[in-house]
Design a protein around this motif. Structure first.
Motif, PDB file in Angstrom:
ATOM      1  N   VAL A 137     -46.183  26.792 -62.908  1.00 27.35           N
ATOM      2  CA  VAL A 137     -46.799  27.485 -64.054  1.00 27.35           C
ATOM      3  C   VAL A 137     -46.604  29.017 -63.584  1.00 27.35           C
ATOM      4  O   VAL A 137     -47.047  29.330 -62.620  1.00 27.35           O
ATOM      5  CB  VAL A 137     -48.023  27.281 -64.450  1.00 27.35           C
ATOM      6  CG1 VAL A 137     -48.565  28.193 -65.516  1.00 27.35           C
ATOM      7  CG2 VAL A 137     -48.264  25.782 -64.871  1.00 27.35           C
ATOM      8  N   TYR A 138     -45.856  29.888 -64.343  1.00 23.46           N
ATOM      9  CA  TYR A 138     -45.356  31.349 -63.910  1.00 23.46           C
ATOM     10  C   TYR A 138     -46.522  32.167 -64.553  1.00 23.46           C
ATOM     11  O   TYR A 138     -46.572  32.011 -65.876  1.00 23.46           O
ATOM     12  CB  TYR A 138     -44.137  31.707 -64.092  1.00 23.46           C
ATOM     13  CG  TYR A 138     -43.125  30.428 -63.669  1.00 23.46           C
ATOM     14  CD1 TYR A 138     -42.892  30.989 -62.188  1.00 23.46           C
ATOM     15  CD2 TYR A 138     -42.843  29.454 -64.283  1.00 23.46           C
ATOM     16  CE1 TYR A 138     -42.075  29.820 -61.667  1.00 23.46           C
ATOM     17  CE2 TYR A 138     -41.908  28.535 -63.649  1.00 23.46           C
ATOM     18  CZ  TYR A 138     -41.555  28.876 -62.336  1.00 23.46           C
ATOM     19  OH  TYR A 138     -40.723  27.687 -61.716  1.00 23.46           O
ATOM     20  N   LEU A 139     -47.514  33.198 -63.877  1.00 20.96           N
ATOM     21  CA  LEU A 139     -48.352  33.562 -64.628  1.00 20.96           C
ATOM     22  C   LEU A 139     -47.850  35.197 -64.424  1.00 20.96           C
ATOM     23  O   LEU A 139     -47.284  35.768 -63.390  1.00 20.96           O
ATOM     24  CB  LEU A 139     -49.786  33.477 -63.766  1.00 20.96           C
ATOM     25  CG  LEU A 139     -50.119  31.831 -63.839  1.00 20.96           C
ATOM     26  CD1 LEU A 139     -51.135  31.690 -62.857  1.00 20.96           C
ATOM     27  CD2 LEU A 139     -50.563  31.724 -65.217  1.00 20.96           C
ATOM     28  N   ASN A 140     -48.425  36.176 -65.350  1.00 20.26           N
ATOM     29  CA  ASN A 140     -48.383  37.704 -65.224  1.00 20.26           C
ATOM     30  C   ASN A 140     -49.430  38.080 -64.532  1.00 20.26           C
ATOM     31  O   ASN A 140     -50.619  37.573 -63.882  1.00 20.26           O
ATOM     32  CB  ASN A 140     -48.152  38.189 -66.689  1.00 20.26           C
ATOM     33  CG  ASN A 140     -49.511  37.997 -67.719  1.00 20.26           C
ATOM     34  OD1 ASN A 140     -50.501  37.600 -67.228  1.00 20.26           O
ATOM     35  ND2 ASN A 140     -49.302  38.050 -68.950  1.00 20.26           N
ATOM     36  N   ASN A 141     -49.763  39.452 -64.771  1.00 15.84           N
ATOM     37  CA  ASN A 141     -50.682  40.104 -64.012  1.00 15.84           C
ATOM     38  C   ASN A 141     -51.985  40.616 -64.796  1.00 15.84           C
ATOM     39  O   ASN A 141     -52.816  41.274 -64.492  1.00 15.84           O
ATOM     40  CB  ASN A 141     -50.035  41.561 -63.332  1.00 15.84           C
ATOM     41  CG  ASN A 141     -49.619  42.349 -64.175  1.00 15.84           C
ATOM     42  OD1 ASN A 141     -49.427  42.366 -65.546  1.00 15.84           O
ATOM     43  ND2 ASN A 141     -49.401  43.819 -63.892  1.00 15.84           N
ATOM     44  N   ALA A 142     -52.001  40.108 -66.082  1.00 11.72           N
ATOM     45  CA  ALA A 142     -53.083  40.094 -66.756  1.00 11.72           C
ATOM     46  C   ALA A 142     -54.362  39.723 -66.282  1.00 11.72           C
ATOM     47  O   ALA A 142     -54.550  38.854 -65.172  1.00 11.72           O
ATOM     48  CB  ALA A 142     -53.107  39.671 -68.336  1.00 11.72           C
ATOM     49  N   ILE A 143     -55.519  40.187 -66.686  1.00 12.09           N
ATOM     50  CA  ILE A 143     -56.924  39.656 -66.064  1.00 12.09           C
ATOM     51  C   ILE A 143     -57.768  38.791 -67.293  1.00 12.09           C
ATOM     52  O   ILE A 143     -57.945  39.748 -67.987  1.00 12.09           O
ATOM     53  CB  ILE A 143     -57.734  40.850 -65.494  1.00 12.09           C
ATOM     54  CG1 ILE A 143     -56.985  41.474 -64.347  1.00 12.09           C
ATOM     55  CG2 ILE A 143     -59.027  40.155 -64.966  1.00 12.09           C
ATOM     56  CD1 ILE A 143     -57.427  42.453 -63.716  1.00 12.09           C
TER      57      ILE A 143
END
Length: 186
Positions: A113-119
């Motif tokens: 699963v590839y994730l962005n840099n959001a929080i």
């Protein structure tokens, strides 16, 4: 005696799974390494599939130091599943043209699963937005245990089913890890 044999097999299973995850995570962490900043191909994640990852980095050259290219061994790396003689394995290719080398055998599921840099981080399919990768691996014992039935459903951290209940006599273990890619987005 049976209990001892089962414990030994499960311990070996877990140890091999941890070693494979350690190896895989160290390499994924280096995805996009580009210290010379001269590589026109911009090292990073090239393929981001649910069951395969391909990434590039510039970590070595003929002199042993980064050379501005991603064509040396372990600079164009692919992790995926492949099968030989009926045994499914997690394999690694060290260059774009290499053949799979086994990392661990008896792998029932491999999930990325590839994730962005959001929080908090959110799954993404845009290669340029990937900042971390969640890896989930499910492995099974090599021998059946007729006194055991595995009816577990294996899910990644996102709650997605990576392996449905097999209802068979194999013991399985799952390991999931979130890997921050240090060099992506720089």
């Amino acid at each position: 005696n049976k209990s001892y044999v089962v414990q030994e097999e499960v311990a070996a299973l877990q140890q091999n799974l941890r070693a494979a995850m350690f190896y895989l995570s160290n390499q994924i962490r280096e995805a996009g390494c580009n210290p010379t900043r001269t590589d026109v191909n911009r090292p990073g994640i090239v393929t981001a599939a649910v069951d395969e990852i391909n990434f590039t980095s510039d970590i070595t050259g003929a002199t042993g130091r980064p050379d501005g290219k991603t064509d040396d061994s372990y600079e164009n790396v692919t992790y995926s599943l492949y099968t030989v003689d009926g045994i499914q394995k997690l394999g690694v290719k060290s260059t774009g043209t290499a053949t799979n080398q086994p990392v661990i055998e008896n792998v029932d599921a491999l999930n990325f699963v590839y994730l962005n840099n959001a929080i908090p981080p959110v799954p993404t399919t845009v290669l340029a937005n990937i900042r971390s990768v969640e890896v989930t691996i499910v492995v099974r014992a090599s021998q059946r245990d007729p006194d055991y039935n595995d009816d577990n459903v294996y899910q990644n951290r996102q709650g997605d089913v990576v392996l449905a209940a097999q209802n068979d006599h194999f013991r399985r273990r799952m390991l999931s890890m979130l890997i921050a890619c240090r060099n992506l987005g720089l």
